[in-house]
Structures are given as C-alpha cells and as structure tokens.
Design a protein around this motif. Structure first.
Motif, short mmCIF file in Angstrom:
data_model
loop_
_atom_site.label_atom_id
_atom_site.label_comp_id
_atom_site.label_asym_id
_atom_site.label_seq_id
_atom_site.Cartn_x
_atom_site.Cartn_y
_atom_site.Cartn_z
N ASN A 294 0.85 -1.18 0.00
CA ASN A 294 0.00 0.00 0.00
C ASN A 294 0.89 1.24 0.00
O ASN A 294 1.67 1.46 0.93
CB ASN A 294 -0.91 0.01 1.22
N VAL A 295 0.79 2.02 -1.06
CA VAL A 295 1.62 3.22 -1.22
C VAL A 295 0.79 4.44 -0.87
O VAL A 295 -0.33 4.61 -1.36
CB VAL A 295 2.13 3.34 -2.67
N VAL A 296 1.35 5.31 -0.03
CA VAL A 296 0.66 6.53 0.38
C VAL A 296 1.48 7.73 -0.09
O VAL A 296 2.66 7.87 0.27
CB VAL A 296 0.47 6.60 1.91
N ILE A 297 0.88 8.57 -0.92
CA ILE A 297 1.55 9.75 -1.48
C ILE A 297 1.21 10.98 -0.65
O ILE A 297 0.03 11.23 -0.37
CB ILE A 297 1.10 9.97 -2.95
N PRO A 298 2.21 11.76 -0.24
CA PRO A 298 1.92 12.97 0.54
C PRO A 298 1.03 13.95 -0.23
O PRO A 298 1.07 13.99 -1.47
CB PRO A 298 3.30 13.58 0.79
N CYS A 299 0.25 14.71 0.50
CA CYS A 299 -0.58 15.74 -0.12
C CYS A 299 -0.29 17.09 0.55
O CYS A 299 0.38 17.15 1.57
CB CYS A 299 -2.07 15.39 -0.04
N ARG A 300 -0.82 18.14 -0.04
CA ARG A 300 -0.60 19.49 0.51
C ARG A 300 -1.82 20.34 0.20
O ARG A 300 -2.65 19.97 -0.65
CB ARG A 300 0.65 20.12 -0.10
N ILE A 301 -1.92 21.47 0.88
CA ILE A 301 -3.03 22.39 0.63
C ILE A 301 -2.55 23.53 -0.27
O ILE A 301 -1.46 24.06 -0.07
CB ILE A 301 -3.60 22.96 1.94
N VAL A 302 -3.36 23.87 -1.26
CA VAL A 302 -3.11 25.08 -2.04
C VAL A 302 -4.20 26.08 -1.66
O VAL A 302 -5.39 25.77 -1.70
CB VAL A 302 -3.12 24.79 -3.56
N GLU A 303 -3.77 27.23 -1.18
CA GLU A 303 -4.72 28.27 -0.76
C GLU A 303 -5.06 29.19 -1.91
O GLU A 303 -4.17 29.72 -2.58
CB GLU A 303 -4.13 29.09 0.40
N ARG A 304 -6.37 29.36 -2.09
CA ARG A 304 -6.82 30.33 -3.08
C ARG A 304 -7.71 31.36 -2.39
O ARG A 304 -7.24 31.99 -1.46
CB ARG A 304 -7.50 29.59 -4.24
N ALA A 305 -8.96 31.48 -2.82
CA ALA A 305 -9.76 32.60 -2.31
C ALA A 305 -10.98 32.18 -1.50
O ALA A 305 -11.85 33.01 -1.23
CB ALA A 305 -10.22 33.47 -3.48
N THR A 306 -11.07 30.92 -1.08
CA THR A 306 -12.29 30.48 -0.38
C THR A 306 -12.11 30.30 1.13
O THR A 306 -12.98 29.77 1.78
CB THR A 306 -12.83 29.17 -1.00
N VAL A 307 -10.97 30.75 1.66
CA VAL A 307 -10.80 30.86 3.12
C VAL A 307 -10.24 32.24 3.41
O VAL A 307 -9.57 32.86 2.55
CB VAL A 307 -9.87 29.78 3.70
N ARG A 308 -10.49 32.73 4.62
CA ARG A 308 -9.99 34.05 5.00
C ARG A 308 -8.47 34.08 4.99
O ARG A 308 -7.81 33.08 5.24
CB ARG A 308 -10.49 34.41 6.40
N SER A 309 -7.93 35.25 4.72
CA SER A 309 -6.48 35.42 4.73
C SER A 309 -5.94 35.34 6.16
O SER A 309 -6.68 35.59 7.13
CB SER A 309 -6.10 36.77 4.12
N ALA A 310 -4.68 34.99 6.25
CA ALA A 310 -4.04 34.88 7.58
C ALA A 310 -3.93 36.25 8.24
O ALA A 310 -3.78 37.26 7.55
CB ALA A 310 -2.66 34.26 7.43
#
Length: 337
Positions: A321-337
């Motif tokens: 069973n191979v598990v590939i890392p994932c990541r988040i790409v932030e665009r415009a549907t969450v508030r800015s930091a």
C-alpha cells in the motif's frame, strides 16, 4: 493488401535473429539502434506487421491492463485516465477500460475482464469485493486499487495493492487551516460511506477538531454527485446554527456547494462561509471559484501505480500500500491569515 510476411522472413532479410525482430517491436526492450533500424527497414520492405495476438500466445502476456472506473463525473478521474494510459502506452501496454455503477461491487464486470486475459487490473473509483480479489489472485492477475484502500482483513491472501494520497493527513490539514483562520462552526460534506477516501478524510478532520477541543457542527453526504452535493449543502444550512465553514470531500462537490451558498443562500465566500475541497482539479483554479483545496498529485500517484503493477506482473511481489503525501493550495475560499 494483406501481407503474408513473417518475422522469420524479416529476420533473414535484416540478417538478425527472430528474437531480435520481436525485441525491435517491443517498447523498452533491449536492442541496439542499428539492429532496430535494419529490422524496421526489412519489415517495411516486406510489408510485415507484428501480430500482437500471436505474440501474446507465445509470451503468455497480453500487454493489456484493465482499468475499471466507477464514474467519470468527478473531473479528477479523466486526468487519471489520460496520465495512466499515456504512461502505460509508452511502455508497450494497452488500456482496456470498463465503467461500473458508482459505489457498487464490480463482480460482474471483473468476471468479464478476466476473459480478456489481462495482465493486471487497476480499480479507480470502483469497489472490489473480497471474493473477486481472491479470484484474481487465483488466476495470477494482480490488482491495484487507485485512490482506494482495501480492508486488509477481508482481502487476506489476495494480490491486491493500493495507491492513495494521505487522505487522513489531508483531512487534518483542512481542520487546522480553518481553525487557524477563525472559523468555529465547521461542517463536513462527505462522499460515500463505503469509500475509504471519504472515511480517511473525515477521520483526520475529526481528529484535528477533537484535539482543538471542538467538533463538526454538521455532517451530510453528497455521494460524490453534483446534484446530491447541492442538496446536502441545503440540508447543512437549513437549521438555526448554520456552519461558518465547509470541508467538502472532493472539489466536484465543493463547486456544487459554492454555487448553492452564493447563488441560493446569498452567502459570501469566504467572509460568511469558508470552503475547502479535495483533489485540486483544474476547475478549482477557475476564476469563478478559486477554491482552496488539498492537492492530490495525479502524476505521483500514477507513477506509483505503474511501479506497483510492474512489480506484481514481473515477480509476483507481495502486495503493498503506497501513500503519497498531499498538501493544501490556498486560493480565495478561506480568510487570509
């Protein structure tokens, strides 16, 4: 006009062995450029074309990989088909595709697939029963589940491998992001209860919320379907304590949810409601949506799938069973930091 030229005739004209002729027409096979050029020249002069069916009888390999899809509505899977097909074709394999009912076991289809003497099976967005997994193992046909994980206790003794992204970690990252941006009433819009991707994404999401001392304020299922995701969104926002953020189990449903939030409920995204999806399909980056989402690398997942296929077909390696890392790409549907 049909040519009666044989591989032996080509070999004699090119002054090479018959096995050299076979290797010259096999992508990736070991043969010098000079030999390949002489063989191709002789084949052209004689009108010779290799017979894949005859070769499969000799090698006991069809060089056909069956690809089983549960549905194509999700924009993620056409990308998978394109990437996987092109990669396998460059290596001398052909893809035979079967479509099944979404969320339903594929016993009937797989029984038909095995009649084609396929070298292996890739299951993408489709369910495989333990019985069929064992039948594939008994006939020496390896199975790789793409973006799904088999329940190993049920699949003991089978040759079923899997390649997924780190769905659990992806769910955790979504909860952590939404909490960090000030959202507190977060709901989950899931896919199918019997889907491992749905279960693992929700599991990671709930774990991160619990560690922060909170919990999801709502939960509904969109069954990975556009219209049912719209209905699930209306359901989640029908009560008095409306969510201020949604984690949606894939981008296809997240786009449906955003349409309802903005067009029907007159809510602003991300000011009134934050939305995060999963997959990073091309439509997620469109100007009308600019969806923040968890990225699944199609290229990495396909590369891993092909590697596992070769391992299984070559020497019958133990399933893995191979598990590939994932990541988040932030665009415009969450508030800015």
């Amino acid at each position: 006009m049909k040519s009666n030229a044989t591989a032996q005739a080509v070999a004699e004209l090119a002054k090479v062995s018959q096995s050299a002729v076979s290797r010259s027409f096999t992508p990736g096979a070991s043969v010098s450029e000079d030999t390949r050029a002489r063989v191709l020249s002789a084949a052209k002069a004689l009108g010779y074309r290799p017979n894949a069916l005859a070769r499969s009888l000799i090698t006991r390999r069809s060089h056909i990989i069956a690809l089983v899809m549960g549905y194509l509505e999700n924009q993620f899977y056409p990308l998978v088909i394109q990437e996987l097909s092109q990669k396998l074709q460059r290596q001398g394999y052909h893809v035979l595709m079967f479509i099944t009912e979404a969320g339903e076991p594929t016993d009937g289809v797989l029984a038909e697939i095995l009649q084609y003497q396929v070298d292996a099976v890739v299951m993408a967005s489709a369910m495989l029963s333990p019985g069929l997994a064992r039948q594939c193992a008994d006939t020496g046909v390896p199975v790789v589940m793409f973006n799904r994980v088999p329940q190993m206790s049920s699949f003991a003794g089978s040759s079923t491998s899997s390649v997924t992204s780190d769905n659990r970690r992806g769910g955790r990252m979504v909860a952590e992001l939404l909490l960090a941006r000030g959202y507190r009433r977060i709901a989950f819009l899931g896919g199918l209860e019997n889907s491992s991707t749905h279960r693992e994404r929700e599991r990671g999401f709930n774990e991160a919320l619990a560690e922060a001392g909170t919990a999801a304020v709502g939960r509904a299922l969109g069954h990975y379907d556009f219209e049912r995701a719209r209905e699930a969104t209306r359901e989640l926002f029908s009560g008095a304590d409306k969510p201020d953020a949604l984690f949606v189990a894939n981008d296809h449903m997240a786009i449906a949810a955003m349409d309802v939030l903005r067009q029907e409920l007159q809510l602003r995204v991300p000011q009134d409601v934050g939305v995060v999806g999963f997959d990073d399909v091309p439509q997620a980056a469109w100007g009308a949506y600019q969806l923040t989402t968890v990225v699944q690398s199609v290229e990495q997942m396909v590369d891993a799938t092909v590697d596992v296929l070769h391992e299984q077909m070559r020497d019958g390696s133990q399933p893995r069973n191979v598990v590939i890392p994932c990541r988040i790409v932030e665009r415009a549907t969450v508030r800015s930091a």
